[in-house]
Design a protein around this motif. Structure first.
Motif, PDB file in Angstrom:
ATOM      1  N   LEU A  22     -17.448 -25.550  21.956  1.00  0.00           N
ATOM      2  CA  LEU A  22     -16.924 -25.681  20.602  1.00  0.00           C
ATOM      3  C   LEU A  22     -15.438 -25.339  20.597  1.00  0.00           C
ATOM      4  O   LEU A  22     -14.972 -24.538  21.413  1.00  0.00           O
ATOM      5  N   PRO A  23     -14.683 -25.932  19.693  1.00  0.00           N
ATOM      6  CA  PRO A  23     -13.238 -25.669  19.682  1.00  0.00           C
ATOM      7  C   PRO A  23     -12.934 -24.233  19.261  1.00  0.00           C
ATOM      8  O   PRO A  23     -13.682 -23.611  18.500  1.00  0.00           O
ATOM      9  N   THR A  24     -11.827 -23.707  19.751  1.00  0.00           N
ATOM     10  CA  THR A  24     -11.347 -22.398  19.338  1.00  0.00           C
ATOM     11  C   THR A  24      -9.970 -22.503  18.697  1.00  0.00           C
ATOM     12  O   THR A  24      -9.392 -21.496  18.321  1.00  0.00           O
ATOM     13  N   VAL A  25      -9.441 -23.711  18.585  1.00  0.00           N
ATOM     14  CA  VAL A  25      -8.135 -23.951  17.981  1.00  0.00           C
ATOM     15  C   VAL A  25      -8.326 -24.958  16.846  1.00  0.00           C
ATOM     16  O   VAL A  25      -8.984 -25.980  17.020  1.00  0.00           O
ATOM     17  N   PHE A  26      -7.729 -24.650  15.679  1.00  0.00           N
ATOM     18  CA  PHE A  26      -7.968 -25.449  14.478  1.00  0.00           C
ATOM     19  C   PHE A  26      -6.653 -25.710  13.745  1.00  0.00           C
ATOM     20  O   PHE A  26      -5.651 -25.066  14.019  1.00  0.00           O
ATOM     21  N   PRO A  27      -6.670 -26.623  12.747  1.00  0.00           N
ATOM     22  CA  PRO A  27      -5.481 -26.821  11.904  1.00  0.00           C
ATOM     23  C   PRO A  27      -5.369 -25.699  10.868  1.00  0.00           C
ATOM     24  O   PRO A  27      -6.369 -25.154  10.415  1.00  0.00           O
ATOM     25  N   VAL A  39      -8.662 -18.642  17.305  1.00  0.00           N
ATOM     26  CA  VAL A  39      -9.694 -17.692  16.916  1.00  0.00           C
ATOM     27  C   VAL A  39     -10.069 -16.857  18.127  1.00  0.00           C
ATOM     28  O   VAL A  39     -10.262 -17.379  19.219  1.00  0.00           O
ATOM     29  N   LYS A  40     -10.170 -15.557  17.912  1.00  0.00           N
ATOM     30  CA  LYS A  40     -10.601 -14.645  18.962  1.00  0.00           C
ATOM     31  C   LYS A  40     -11.800 -13.859  18.460  1.00  0.00           C
ATOM     32  O   LYS A  40     -11.794 -13.364  17.333  1.00  0.00           O
ATOM     33  N   LEU A  41     -12.816 -13.759  19.291  1.00  0.00           N
ATOM     34  CA  LEU A  41     -14.046 -13.061  18.929  1.00  0.00           C
ATOM     35  C   LEU A  41     -14.181 -11.792  19.758  1.00  0.00           C
ATOM     36  O   LEU A  41     -14.085 -11.838  20.990  1.00  0.00           O
ATOM     37  N   ASP A  42     -14.413 -10.675  19.093  1.00  0.00           N
ATOM     38  CA  ASP A  42     -14.699  -9.415  19.767  1.00  0.00           C
ATOM     39  C   ASP A  42     -16.137  -9.059  19.415  1.00  0.00           C
ATOM     40  O   ASP A  42     -16.399  -8.417  18.397  1.00  0.00           O
ATOM     41  N   LYS A  43     -17.068  -9.517  20.251  1.00  0.00           N
ATOM     42  CA  LYS A  43     -18.484  -9.351  19.928  1.00  0.00           C
ATOM     43  C   LYS A  43     -18.932  -7.899  20.027  1.00  0.00           C
ATOM     44  O   LYS A  43     -19.844  -7.491  19.318  1.00  0.00           O
ATOM     45  N   LYS A  44     -18.279  -7.100  20.874  1.00  0.00           N
ATOM     46  CA  LYS A  44     -18.635  -5.686  20.957  1.00  0.00           C
ATOM     47  C   LYS A  44     -18.316  -4.967  19.653  1.00  0.00           C
ATOM     48  O   LYS A  44     -19.110  -4.168  19.163  1.00  0.00           O
ATOM     49  N   GLN A  57      -0.301 -16.594   9.438  1.00  0.00           N
ATOM     50  CA  GLN A  57      -1.442 -16.324   8.566  1.00  0.00           C
ATOM     51  C   GLN A  57      -2.533 -15.667   9.401  1.00  0.00           C
ATOM     52  O   GLN A  57      -2.789 -16.092  10.527  1.00  0.00           O
ATOM     53  N   GLN A  58      -3.189 -14.614   8.878  1.00  0.00           N
ATOM     54  CA  GLN A  58      -4.223 -13.916   9.627  1.00  0.00           C
ATOM     55  C   GLN A  58      -5.453 -13.706   8.766  1.00  0.00           C
ATOM     56  O   GLN A  58      -5.354 -13.613   7.547  1.00  0.00           O
ATOM     57  N   PHE A  59      -6.615 -13.629   9.442  1.00  0.00           N
ATOM     58  CA  PHE A  59      -7.888 -13.412   8.756  1.00  0.00           C
ATOM     59  C   PHE A  59      -8.844 -12.741   9.717  1.00  0.00           C
ATOM     60  O   PHE A  59      -8.831 -13.039  10.919  1.00  0.00           O
ATOM     61  N   GLN A  60      -9.668 -11.833   9.200  1.00  0.00           N
ATOM     62  CA  GLN A  60     -10.698 -11.182   9.995  1.00  0.00           C
ATOM     63  C   GLN A  60     -11.995 -11.186   9.212  1.00  0.00           C
ATOM     64  O   GLN A  60     -11.993 -11.098   7.988  1.00  0.00           O
ATOM     65  N   CYS A  61     -13.103 -11.279   9.935  1.00  0.00           N
ATOM     66  CA  CYS A  61     -14.409 -11.202   9.300  1.00  0.00           C
ATOM     67  C   CYS A  61     -15.416 -10.615  10.285  1.00  0.00           C
ATOM     68  O   CYS A  61     -15.165 -10.550  11.489  1.00  0.00           O
ATOM     69  N   ALA A  62     -16.548 -10.197   9.749  1.00  0.00           N
ATOM     70  CA  ALA A  62     -17.612  -9.641  10.576  1.00  0.00           C
ATOM     71  C   ALA A  62     -18.376 -10.782  11.247  1.00  0.00           C
ATOM     72  O   ALA A  62     -18.596 -11.835  10.644  1.00  0.00           O
ATOM     73  N   ILE A  63     -18.765 -10.566  12.500  1.00  0.00           N
ATOM     74  CA  ILE A  63     -19.535 -11.563  13.239  1.00  0.00           C
ATOM     75  C   ILE A  63     -20.747 -10.887  13.866  1.00  0.00           C
ATOM     76  O   ILE A  63     -20.845  -9.660  13.896  1.00  0.00           O
ATOM     77  N   ASN A  64     -21.664 -11.697  14.353  1.00  0.00           N
ATOM     78  CA  ASN A  64     -22.807 -11.175  15.098  1.00  0.00           C
ATOM     79  C   ASN A  64     -22.847 -11.845  16.473  1.00  0.00           C
ATOM     80  O   ASN A  64     -21.941 -12.596  16.833  1.00  0.00           O
ATOM     81  N   TYR A  65     -23.908 -11.603  17.210  1.00  0.00           N
ATOM     82  CA  TYR A  65     -23.963 -12.113  18.581  1.00  0.00           C
ATOM     83  C   TYR A  65     -24.118 -13.630  18.647  1.00  0.00           C
ATOM     84  O   TYR A  65     -23.877 -14.229  19.684  1.00  0.00           O
ATOM     85  N   LEU A  66     -24.493 -14.275  17.561  1.00  0.00           N
ATOM     86  CA  LEU A  66     -24.646 -15.730  17.539  1.00  0.00           C
ATOM     87  C   LEU A  66     -23.387 -16.451  17.034  1.00  0.00           C
ATOM     88  O   LEU A  66     -23.313 -17.673  17.112  1.00  0.00           O
ATOM     89  N   SER A  67     -22.433 -15.720  16.516  1.00  0.00           N
ATOM     90  CA  SER A  67     -21.260 -16.331  15.897  1.00  0.00           C
ATOM     91  C   SER A  67     -20.374 -17.018  16.930  1.00  0.00           C
ATOM     92  O   SER A  67     -20.283 -16.593  18.080  1.00  0.00           O
ATOM     93  N   ALA A  68     -19.713 -18.076  16.469  1.00  0.00           N
ATOM     94  CA  ALA A  68     -18.757 -18.820  17.293  1.00  0.00           C
ATOM     95  C   ALA A  68     -17.438 -18.909  16.524  1.00  0.00           C
ATOM     96  O   ALA A  68     -17.345 -18.507  15.356  1.00  0.00           O
ATOM     97  N   ALA A  69     -16.422 -19.449  17.177  1.00  0.00           N
ATOM     98  CA  ALA A  69     -15.102 -19.566  16.561  1.00  0.00           C
ATOM     99  C   ALA A  69     -15.152 -20.428  15.295  1.00  0.00           C
ATOM    100  O   ALA A  69     -14.453 -20.159  14.321  1.00  0.00           O
ATOM    101  N   VAL A  70     -16.004 -21.425  15.302  1.00  0.00           N
ATOM    102  CA  VAL A  70     -16.145 -22.306  14.142  1.00  0.00           C
ATOM    103  C   VAL A  70     -16.630 -21.515  12.926  1.00  0.00           C
ATOM    104  O   VAL A  70     -16.218 -21.775  11.796  1.00  0.00           O
ATOM    105  N   ASP A  71     -17.478 -20.519  13.153  1.00  0.00           N
ATOM    106  CA  ASP A  71     -18.001 -19.705  12.057  1.00  0.00           C
ATOM    107  C   ASP A  71     -16.889 -18.880  11.405  1.00  0.00           C
ATOM    108  O   ASP A  71     -16.841 -18.754  10.171  1.00  0.00           O
ATOM    109  N   VAL A  72     -16.002 -18.323  12.204  1.00  0.00           N
ATOM    110  CA  VAL A  72     -14.892 -17.538  11.662  1.00  0.00           C
ATOM    111  C   VAL A  72     -13.959 -18.456  10.867  1.00  0.00           C
ATOM    112  O   VAL A  72     -13.529 -18.112   9.765  1.00  0.00           O
TER     113      VAL A  72
END
Length: 144
Positions: A22-27, A39-44, A57-72
């Motif tokens: 899945l892509p990790t770079v978006f418009p 998008v960077k994911l810190d699953k720990k 521009q910056q944004f952060q959100c909570a993720i779980n072990y199934l999350s991907a960059a597309v979800d953020v």
């Protein structure tokens, strides 16, 4: 005596392509540059962070072990839509409501100091400053 029956071949469907990552770079939603939001994911830590290289521009959100960059990225889009919807509802009284929120500034995006400086500049110019003080739209006498 007859021949033995041959085993029927199993039908082969279209070959599955290897799972593409899945892509990790978006418009960016704010500056409209392609491939500028990474998008960077810190699953720990359970945190997904995205940032735009162009407009910071910056944004952060909570993720779980199934999350991907597309979800953020989709959470960011949803959050921007929610803020824009709030601004439109608050601005229903005829005030200007921006279509997109400005990050890092509470209250819709414009800094209060900028507005005050602009008002001071207008007041300093005086009545004879040469600014536009027209009569609005005036009907033309000629027909085309």
């Amino acid at each position: 005596m007859g021949k033995r029956k041959k085993a029927a071949k199993k039908p082969q469907g279209p070959r599955k392509a290897q799972n593409e990552p899945l892509p990790t770079v978006f418009p960016c939603l704010f500056c409209n540059h392609e491939k500028s939001v990474s998008v960077k994911l810190d699953k720990k830590a359970g945190v997904g962070a995205l940032s735009c290289k162009v407009c910071n521009q910056q944004f952060q959100c909570a993720i779980n072990y199934l999350s991907a960059a597309v979800d953020v990225y989709s959470d960011w889009v949803d959050a921007c839509d929610a803020v824009a919807k709030e601004d439109v509802e608050e601005g229903a009284g005829g005030e200007y409501a921006p279509s997109r929120p400005a990050a890092g500034r509470p209250g819709g995006g414009r800094a209060r100091d900028d507005d005050e400086d602009l008002e001071d500049l207008i007041d300093d110019e005086g009545e004879d400053a040469g600014g536009y003080r027209g009569n609005g739209v005036v009907a033309d006498d000629e027909d085309y």
